[in-house]
Motif scaffolding. Structure first.
Motif, PDB file in Angstrom:
ATOM      1  N   VAL A 102     -17.723  26.464  -2.739  1.00 50.58           N
ATOM      2  CA  VAL A 102     -17.477  27.610  -1.879  1.00 50.58           C
ATOM      3  C   VAL A 102     -15.994  27.931  -1.846  1.00 50.58           C
ATOM      4  O   VAL A 102     -15.156  27.062  -1.603  1.00 50.58           O
ATOM      5  CB  VAL A 102     -17.987  27.319  -0.458  1.00 50.58           C
ATOM      6  CG1 VAL A 102     -17.613  28.462   0.478  1.00 50.58           C
ATOM      7  CG2 VAL A 102     -19.486  27.096  -0.474  1.00 50.58           C
ATOM      8  N   PHE A 105     -11.345  32.390   1.543  1.00 50.31           N
ATOM      9  CA  PHE A 105     -10.420  33.478   1.260  1.00 50.31           C
ATOM     10  C   PHE A 105      -9.391  33.659   2.356  1.00 50.31           C
ATOM     11  O   PHE A 105      -9.670  33.446   3.545  1.00 50.31           O
ATOM     12  CB  PHE A 105     -11.195  34.792   1.102  1.00 50.31           C
ATOM     13  CG  PHE A 105     -11.889  34.924  -0.212  1.00 50.31           C
ATOM     14  CD1 PHE A 105     -13.129  34.346  -0.416  1.00 50.31           C
ATOM     15  CD2 PHE A 105     -11.306  35.623  -1.260  1.00 50.31           C
ATOM     16  CE1 PHE A 105     -13.780  34.455  -1.641  1.00 50.31           C
ATOM     17  CE2 PHE A 105     -11.948  35.748  -2.475  1.00 50.31           C
ATOM     18  CZ  PHE A 105     -13.181  35.157  -2.667  1.00 50.31           C
TER      19      PHE A 105
ATOM     20  N   PHE B  34     -23.911  32.955  -5.075  1.00 50.74           N
ATOM     21  CA  PHE B  34     -23.297  33.020  -3.755  1.00 50.74           C
ATOM     22  C   PHE B  34     -23.430  34.431  -3.191  1.00 50.74           C
ATOM     23  O   PHE B  34     -23.456  35.412  -3.927  1.00 50.74           O
ATOM     24  CB  PHE B  34     -21.799  32.686  -3.831  1.00 50.74           C
ATOM     25  CG  PHE B  34     -21.492  31.350  -4.464  1.00 50.74           C
ATOM     26  CD1 PHE B  34     -21.463  31.229  -5.841  1.00 50.74           C
ATOM     27  CD2 PHE B  34     -21.231  30.251  -3.680  1.00 50.74           C
ATOM     28  CE1 PHE B  34     -21.190  30.002  -6.437  1.00 50.74           C
ATOM     29  CE2 PHE B  34     -20.954  29.020  -4.266  1.00 50.74           C
ATOM     30  CZ  PHE B  34     -20.933  28.900  -5.638  1.00 50.74           C
ATOM     31  N   TYR B  36     -21.262  36.642  -0.176  1.00 52.49           N
ATOM     32  CA  TYR B  36     -20.146  36.731   0.754  1.00 52.49           C
ATOM     33  C   TYR B  36     -20.240  38.050   1.500  1.00 52.49           C
ATOM     34  O   TYR B  36     -20.771  39.035   0.987  1.00 52.49           O
ATOM     35  CB  TYR B  36     -18.804  36.684   0.012  1.00 52.49           C
ATOM     36  CG  TYR B  36     -18.402  35.314  -0.474  1.00 52.49           C
ATOM     37  CD1 TYR B  36     -18.944  34.782  -1.641  1.00 52.49           C
ATOM     38  CD2 TYR B  36     -17.478  34.548   0.229  1.00 52.49           C
ATOM     39  CE1 TYR B  36     -18.567  33.526  -2.092  1.00 52.49           C
ATOM     40  CE2 TYR B  36     -17.100  33.291  -0.215  1.00 52.49           C
ATOM     41  CZ  TYR B  36     -17.650  32.788  -1.373  1.00 52.49           C
ATOM     42  OH  TYR B  36     -17.282  31.543  -1.810  1.00 52.49           O
ATOM     43  N   GLN B  38     -17.837  40.881   3.860  1.00 54.47           N
ATOM     44  CA  GLN B  38     -16.484  41.302   4.209  1.00 54.47           C
ATOM     45  C   GLN B  38     -16.544  42.345   5.311  1.00 54.47           C
ATOM     46  O   GLN B  38     -17.140  43.407   5.144  1.00 54.47           O
ATOM     47  CB  GLN B  38     -15.758  41.867   2.993  1.00 54.47           C
ATOM     48  CG  GLN B  38     -14.308  42.225   3.271  1.00 54.47           C
ATOM     49  CD  GLN B  38     -13.623  42.840   2.066  1.00 54.47           C
ATOM     50  OE1 GLN B  38     -14.237  43.502   1.245  1.00 54.47           O
ATOM     51  NE2 GLN B  38     -12.326  42.612   1.943  1.00 54.47           N
ATOM     52  N   LEU B  44     -13.055  37.762   2.589  1.00 53.65           N
ATOM     53  CA  LEU B  44     -14.476  37.512   2.405  1.00 53.65           C
ATOM     54  C   LEU B  44     -14.881  36.223   3.110  1.00 53.65           C
ATOM     55  O   LEU B  44     -14.150  35.228   3.092  1.00 53.65           O
ATOM     56  CB  LEU B  44     -14.807  37.381   0.922  1.00 53.65           C
ATOM     57  CG  LEU B  44     -15.015  38.680   0.167  1.00 53.65           C
ATOM     58  CD1 LEU B  44     -13.711  39.434   0.002  1.00 53.65           C
ATOM     59  CD2 LEU B  44     -15.644  38.414  -1.202  1.00 53.65           C
ATOM     60  N   PHE B  46     -18.013  33.356   3.464  1.00 52.03           N
ATOM     61  CA  PHE B  46     -19.168  32.771   2.798  1.00 52.03           C
ATOM     62  C   PHE B  46     -20.417  32.904   3.668  1.00 52.03           C
ATOM     63  O   PHE B  46     -20.374  32.633   4.872  1.00 52.03           O
ATOM     64  CB  PHE B  46     -18.874  31.304   2.517  1.00 52.03           C
ATOM     65  CG  PHE B  46     -20.052  30.499   2.059  1.00 52.03           C
ATOM     66  CD1 PHE B  46     -20.636  29.571   2.899  1.00 52.03           C
ATOM     67  CD2 PHE B  46     -20.569  30.667   0.790  1.00 52.03           C
ATOM     68  CE1 PHE B  46     -21.716  28.814   2.490  1.00 52.03           C
ATOM     69  CE2 PHE B  46     -21.644  29.919   0.360  1.00 52.03           C
ATOM     70  CZ  PHE B  46     -22.219  28.983   1.215  1.00 52.03           C
ATOM     71  N   LYS B  49     -25.369  29.940  -0.463  1.00 50.02           N
ATOM     72  CA  LYS B  49     -25.261  29.642  -1.884  1.00 50.02           C
ATOM     73  C   LYS B  49     -26.547  29.007  -2.394  1.00 50.02           C
ATOM     74  O   LYS B  49     -27.291  28.380  -1.640  1.00 50.02           O
ATOM     75  CB  LYS B  49     -24.090  28.702  -2.156  1.00 50.02           C
ATOM     76  CG  LYS B  49     -24.273  27.314  -1.560  1.00 50.02           C
ATOM     77  CD  LYS B  49     -23.096  26.395  -1.888  1.00 50.02           C
ATOM     78  CE  LYS B  49     -23.295  25.022  -1.252  1.00 50.02           C
ATOM     79  NZ  LYS B  49     -22.153  24.113  -1.558  1.00 50.02           N
ATOM     80  N   LEU B  88     -19.556  44.945   4.140  1.00 48.34           N
ATOM     81  CA  LEU B  88     -19.605  44.989   2.674  1.00 48.34           C
ATOM     82  C   LEU B  88     -20.044  43.621   2.173  1.00 48.34           C
ATOM     83  O   LEU B  88     -19.474  42.603   2.566  1.00 48.34           O
ATOM     84  CB  LEU B  88     -18.215  45.342   2.138  1.00 48.34           C
ATOM     85  CG  LEU B  88     -18.043  45.651   0.656  1.00 48.34           C
ATOM     86  CD1 LEU B  88     -18.952  46.784   0.221  1.00 48.34           C
ATOM     87  CD2 LEU B  88     -16.585  46.012   0.376  1.00 48.34           C
ATOM     88  N   PHE B  90     -21.001  40.988  -1.009  1.00 47.24           N
ATOM     89  CA  PHE B  90     -20.725  40.693  -2.412  1.00 47.24           C
ATOM     90  C   PHE B  90     -21.583  39.535  -2.877  1.00 47.24           C
ATOM     91  O   PHE B  90     -21.650  38.492  -2.218  1.00 47.24           O
ATOM     92  CB  PHE B  90     -19.258  40.308  -2.620  1.00 47.24           C
ATOM     93  CG  PHE B  90     -18.292  41.433  -2.460  1.00 47.24           C
ATOM     94  CD1 PHE B  90     -17.641  41.636  -1.262  1.00 47.24           C
ATOM     95  CD2 PHE B  90     -18.039  42.296  -3.520  1.00 47.24           C
ATOM     96  CE1 PHE B  90     -16.738  42.680  -1.113  1.00 47.24           C
ATOM     97  CE2 PHE B  90     -17.141  43.337  -3.389  1.00 47.24           C
ATOM     98  CZ  PHE B  90     -16.492  43.532  -2.179  1.00 47.24           C
TER      99      PHE B  90
END
Lengths: 114, 115
Positions: A102, A105, B34, B36, B38, B44, B46, B49, B88, B90
């Protein structure tokens, strides 16, 4: 503070200027990454680093330079900024432990090149 | 090469209805997948997964995703959408066989949940 921090959060510069975006993480993660986010392209990898003094190119490395002299820092430098480098830049990190795929960010650095 | 496609730029759903955000991938081996999310002016975060095991994985905030190897898909789902899910999203993939350590992201899907 623990975590991953990016600075500056916002930057306006002019074409041809050198700009450095900073990234600092407090977890001693081995891997660090720089992505840029552009509308319609999602996130694209610029450079990444597996450890101090080990860096490698991603999808869109042209015009960028990175270094990793210390595990916790991974600065991204635009040596001569161009308008096409106007973007939001994200730094990310992760450890090497099994399952630790993981990415975490930072909050991003919004760069405008005039 | 590894790649991800998110075919929808935007998904609109009414609050309380189920939502699906689509993702298909392309890798030569078995993928790590994965999702993510936002939020505006944020990095971003998590969500969930898939590495191996059960094809249905559960993640944060009530989201889940189903890995379908035959269709090379990893769609994100939630049984009942909330207005606060608007963000958003991803999808990302990594092929562990290649030694490439970075994730490849899709172009993103904007989820809009209407009250």
């Amino acid at each position: 503070d623990a975590g991953i921090t990016q600075s500056p959060r916002y930057k306006i510069t002019e074409t041809g200027r050198q700009v450095t975006l900073m990234c600092h993480q407090t977890w001693s993660h081995s891997y660090m990454f720089w992505y840029r986010q552009d509308l319609g392209h999602g996130l694209r990898l610029i450079y990444y680093s597996a450890a101090a003094d080990i860096t490698d190119k991603g999808e869109v490395p042209d015009g960028y330079v990175v270094s990793r002299s210390k595990t916790e820092n991974f600065p991204l430098t635009l040596e001569s900024a161009t308008r096409s480098q106007t973007s939001v830049y994200f730094c990310a990190s992760r450890g090497i432990a099994s399952g630790a795929n993981v990415l975490t960010f930072g909050a991003g650095s919004r760069l405008t090149v005039l | 090469a590894q790649s991800v496609a998110q075919p929808e730029d935007q998904v609109n759903v009414a609050e309380g209805n189920p939502l699906t955000v689509k993702c298909t991938y392309s890798v030569s081996g078995n993928p790590y997948l994965f999702w993510y999310v936002q939020y505006p002016n944020r990095g971003l975060q998590f969500l969930l997964k898939y590495i191996t095991g059960d094809n249905l994985v559960k993640g944060s905030y009530g989201f889940e995703a189903e890995f379908n190897k035959s269709q090379t898909s990893f769609h994100l789902k939630k049984p009942s959408a909330l207005v606060s899910d608007s963000a958003l999203y991803f999808c990302a993939v990594r092929d562990p066989r290649t030694g490439r350590r970075a994730l490849t992201f899709g172009s993103g899907t904007r989820l809009q949940v209407q009250p």
